[in-house]
Write an enzyme that holds these catalytic residues in place. Structure first.
Site, PDB file in Angstrom:
ATOM      1  N   GLY A  44       0.811  -1.216   0.000  1.00 18.37           N
ATOM      2  CA  GLY A  44       0.000   0.000   0.000  1.00 18.37           C
ATOM      3  C   GLY A  44       0.841   1.262   0.000  1.00 18.37           C
ATOM      4  N   THR A  46       1.745   3.196  -2.567  1.00 17.12           N
ATOM      5  CA  THR A  46       1.602   4.133  -3.679  1.00 17.12           C
ATOM      6  C   THR A  46       0.813   5.384  -3.307  1.00 17.12           C
ATOM      7  OG1 THR A  46      -0.326   2.893  -4.482  1.00 17.12           O
ATOM      8  CG2 THR A  46       1.815   2.340  -5.446  1.00 17.12           C
ATOM      9  N   SER A  47       0.297   5.428  -2.062  1.00 17.73           N
ATOM     10  CA  SER A  47      -0.449   6.625  -1.653  1.00 17.73           C
ATOM     11  C   SER A  47      -0.491   6.701  -0.131  1.00 17.73           C
ATOM     12  CB  SER A  47      -1.879   6.599  -2.211  1.00 17.73           C
ATOM     13  OG  SER A  47      -2.608   5.507  -1.656  1.00 17.73           O
ATOM     14  N   ILE A  49      -0.333   7.114   3.845  1.00 20.42           N
ATOM     15  CA  ILE A  49       0.707   6.869   4.837  1.00 20.42           C
ATOM     16  C   ILE A  49       1.720   5.838   4.354  1.00 20.42           C
ATOM     17  CG2 ILE A  49      -0.780   7.538   6.757  1.00 20.42           C
ATOM     18  CD1 ILE A  49      -1.082   4.584   7.455  1.00 20.42           C
ATOM     19  N   GLY A  50       1.314   4.964   3.439  1.00 21.52           N
ATOM     20  CA  GLY A  50       2.266   4.004   2.888  1.00 21.52           C
ATOM     21  C   GLY A  50       3.348   4.691   2.085  1.00 21.52           C
ATOM     22  N   ASP A  96      -1.526  -8.182  -6.490  1.00 22.38           N
ATOM     23  CA  ASP A  96      -2.902  -7.856  -6.125  1.00 22.38           C
ATOM     24  C   ASP A  96      -3.153  -8.579  -4.811  1.00 22.38           C
ATOM     25  OD1 ASP A  96      -5.597  -7.632  -5.706  1.00 22.38           O
ATOM     26  OD2 ASP A  96      -6.216  -8.399  -7.658  1.00 22.38           O
ATOM     27  N   LEU A  97      -3.193  -7.835  -3.714  1.00 20.95           N
ATOM     28  CA  LEU A  97      -3.289  -8.461  -2.401  1.00 20.95           C
ATOM     29  C   LEU A  97      -4.595  -9.221  -2.173  1.00 20.95           C
ATOM     30  CD1 LEU A  97      -1.648  -5.798  -0.076  1.00 20.95           C
ATOM     31  CD2 LEU A  97      -0.992  -8.198  -0.233  1.00 20.95           C
ATOM     32  N   SER A 178      -6.318  -0.649  13.107  1.00 17.60           N
ATOM     33  CA  SER A 178      -7.128   0.542  13.397  1.00 17.60           C
ATOM     34  C   SER A 178      -7.770   0.410  14.764  1.00 17.60           C
ATOM     35  CB  SER A 178      -8.223   0.716  12.346  1.00 17.60           C
ATOM     36  OG  SER A 178      -9.132   1.739  12.734  1.00 17.60           O
ATOM     37  N   TYR A 200     -24.101  -7.699   4.830  1.00 18.83           N
ATOM     38  CA  TYR A 200     -22.841  -6.969   4.745  1.00 18.83           C
ATOM     39  C   TYR A 200     -22.969  -5.543   5.242  1.00 18.83           C
ATOM     40  CZ  TYR A 200     -18.574  -4.909   2.826  1.00 18.83           C
ATOM     41  OH  TYR A 200     -17.381  -4.262   2.691  1.00 18.83           O
TER      42      TYR A 200
END
Length: 330
Positions: A44, A46-47, A49-50, A96-97, A178, A200
């Site tokens: 993660g 590419t944007s 906090i990563g 792709d995780l 989190s 869901y």
């Protein structure tokens, strides 16, 4: 209440840092103590906090491996980092995780490079308002936030143990979680229901995946200690970080709410501080199985601390992953 007031005031905790501390600040104090030639994988990256985590660790001389679904965005980040630090070594690999096959392929490709591995930061996360399924027929939030990182850690663990034994430098695994993991009640934390939910709710699914991330930390810490491996694993809550999501909704009420809420939100640099602190701080040598927030050890929910729940989830997860991959669990 004390913790809330400390957070709002930005007061430092026992570590000397607090909610207002940035990733640059927390790493600057011990930058001269960072061992040379470290390699970190950051999902993660590419944007958000990563990306900030990758930038700051690269500035400290850490080789950064970025697994990314969008290699174009990863290449843009690499270019940005190397503008700031031309000698930074950034390796880009596709993944792709949400796909177990893709995670397995990434790990095989990384291991074929023959690089060491000192730090694994399981940072990537998604929030899906609508029910979606991965190619493995698993609810997308759970597949991406938890199962993909579980398999990634499983396949790279021996490389980390081997690197630590050869170099004498302790390996560190960090699961980004989190505080909303504490919203999950025991009677709603059912493994099969999380894989394929009947009713869901996006927030609930996200919270469940983040609780699973902490339980993964608890069980992995126990296993690593039992084998005397020089690898630690900890969970971090980065705080609630500013994004453009709320700003995208127009209207006076929304703007007013955002103005008030923004006073409680962190910047990306503040959000990345705890991850960078746990990844590099020399004082955390040997600290494992803990939960950190605002660069200080903190408390997680009683369910997140349940050792039997952690062991049960670990066994269920391994079973379903290897069944989906069509191979027996090792």
């Amino acid at each position: 209440m004390k913790e809330t007031l400390r957070y709002l005031a930005g007061l430092a905790g026992p570590s000397g840092y607090g909610s207002n501390s940035t990733a640059e600040q927390v790493t600057e104090d011990f930058s001269c103590m960072v061992p040379p030639h470290l390699t970190a994988i950051i999902t993660g990256a590419t944007s958000g906090i990563g990306a900030e985590t990758a930038r700051v660790l690269a500035k400290k001389g850490v080789r950064i491996v970025i697994p990314a679904r969008d290699l174009r965005r990863a290449a843009e980040l690499k270019e940005e980092i190397q503008k700031e630090r031309p000698q930074a070594e950034i390796v880009l690999l596709e993944v792709d995780l949400s796909s177990l096959t893709s995670v397995k392929r990434f790990c095989t490709e990384f291991l074929s490079l023959g690089l060491s591995l000192n730090i694994l930061i399981n940072n990537a996360g998604i929030f899906s308002q609508n029910l979606e399924f991965s190619e493995d027929k698993i609810e997308m939030t759970y597949a991406t936030n938890y199962l993909g990182h579980f398999l990634l850690t499983e396949m790279l663990l021996e490389k980390m143990v081997e690197t630590a034994a050869k170099t004498g430098i302790q390996g560190r695994i960090i699961n980004v979680t989190s505080v909303i993991h504490s919203w999950v009640k025991r009677d709603s934390f059912r493994f099969n229901q999380m894989l394929n939910p009947k009713n869901y709710n996006g927030t609930r699914a996200y919270a469940q995946s983040k609780l699973a991330n902490i339980l993964h930390v608890k069980e992995m810490a126990r296993q690593l200690q039992a084998r005397n491996a020089r690898v630690t694993i900890n969970a971090v809550h980065p705080g609630i970080v500013k994004t453009g999501i709320i700003r995208a909704h127009k209207g006076f009420i929304t703007d007013s709410i955002y103005f008030v809420a923004s006073k409680f939100l962190k910047s990306s640099s503040q959000g990345a501080s705890t991850t960078c602190y746990v990844a590099l701080c020399p004082q955390l040598e040997g600290v494992t199985g803990k939960y950190f927030a605002d660069c200080n050890e903190s408390s997680c929910s009683s369910l997140a601390n349940d050792e039997s729940e952690a062991q049960k989830l670990f066994m269920q997860t391994r079973a379903v992953i290897y069944k989906r991959l069509g191979q027996p669990a090792a």
